[in-house]
Design an enzyme around this catalytic site. Structure first.
Site, short mmCIF file in Angstrom:
data_model
loop_
_atom_site.label_atom_id
_atom_site.label_comp_id
_atom_site.label_asym_id
_atom_site.label_seq_id
_atom_site.Cartn_x
_atom_site.Cartn_y
_atom_site.Cartn_z
CG ASN A 196 10.40 -7.00 -1.52
OD1 ASN A 196 11.78 -6.51 -1.36
ND2 ASN A 196 10.33 -7.10 -0.55
CB ILE A 197 9.18 -9.33 -7.79
CG1 ILE A 197 10.80 -8.13 -7.92
CG2 ILE A 197 8.02 -8.78 -8.51
CD1 ILE A 197 10.86 -9.05 -8.89
CD GLU A 198 5.20 -7.20 -1.34
OE1 GLU A 198 4.20 -6.31 -0.99
OE2 GLU A 198 5.31 -7.71 -0.03
CG ASN A 199 1.87 -12.21 -7.71
OD1 ASN A 199 0.38 -13.49 -7.66
ND2 ASN A 199 2.36 -12.12 -9.38
CD GLU B 253 17.30 -12.84 0.91
OE1 GLU B 253 16.26 -12.77 -0.04
OE2 GLU B 253 17.44 -12.86 1.87
ZN ZN Z 1 13.13 -15.35 0.87
#
Ligand code: ZN
Length: 155
Positions: free
Chosen positions: A58-61, A71
């Site tokens: 996952n890559i948050e912002n 995914e």
């Molecule tokens: Zn998702």
């Protein structure tokens, strides 16, 4: 990490080595997560038809909705590398019971996987659940409902 149940792996047409590898890759992929806001690490590993594994995290912002899940990161990476067929999906988180792919990711996976594709979900202790895509996304809408895409656009 506990060994995968042999009956489960056979059911999904995978060897126990493939499932163990998928597990270790999905767990390792959590290290790639960029999640300074939630601290909720998610790792994803795809077993591609050619036997390769592709990882995502996952890559948050800072603008939260711009965040992308592990995914979709993994599938996007695989697609642009020319891999469009997949035998299994593995997801790993730091919680228990294991987390499942969100609704948006289920639909994203639907674009590229058969309905019987197994989706393995590992918890923080290496225990897992496995469900098919169809079980996670029943009565789904997919590419076959639309006209065949232009081959130039699909390959
Ligand atoms: Zn998702």
């Amino acid at each position: 990490m506990p060994d995968p149940d042999p009956t489960t792996t056979r059911t999904h047409g995978l060897t126990s080595t493939e499932v163990s590898t998928l597990a270790s890759k999905a767990v390792a992929a959590k290290e790639l997560a960029y999640c300074p806001y939630s601290n909720f690490r998610v790792g994803c590993a795809l077993l591609c038809e050619d036997g390769e594994y592709v990882l995502g995290a996952n890559i948050e912002n800072a603008s939260y909705p711009v965040t992308i899940c592990a995914e979709r990161t993994a599938f996007s990476k695989a697609i642009v590398e020319g891999r469009k067929k997949f035998r299994a999906v593995g997801v790993s988180t730091d919680i228990s019971p294991p987390a499942s792919p969100c609704g948006m990711c289920r639909q994203f996976i639907r674009e590229f996987c058969d309905l019987n594709t197994p989706i393995f979900m590992w918890d923080k202790d290496g225990q897992y659940l496995v469900m098919t895509l169809e079980q996670l996304l029943p009565m789904s809408f997919g590419p076959e409902q639309l006209h065949k895409p232009d081959p130039k656009g699909s390959n």
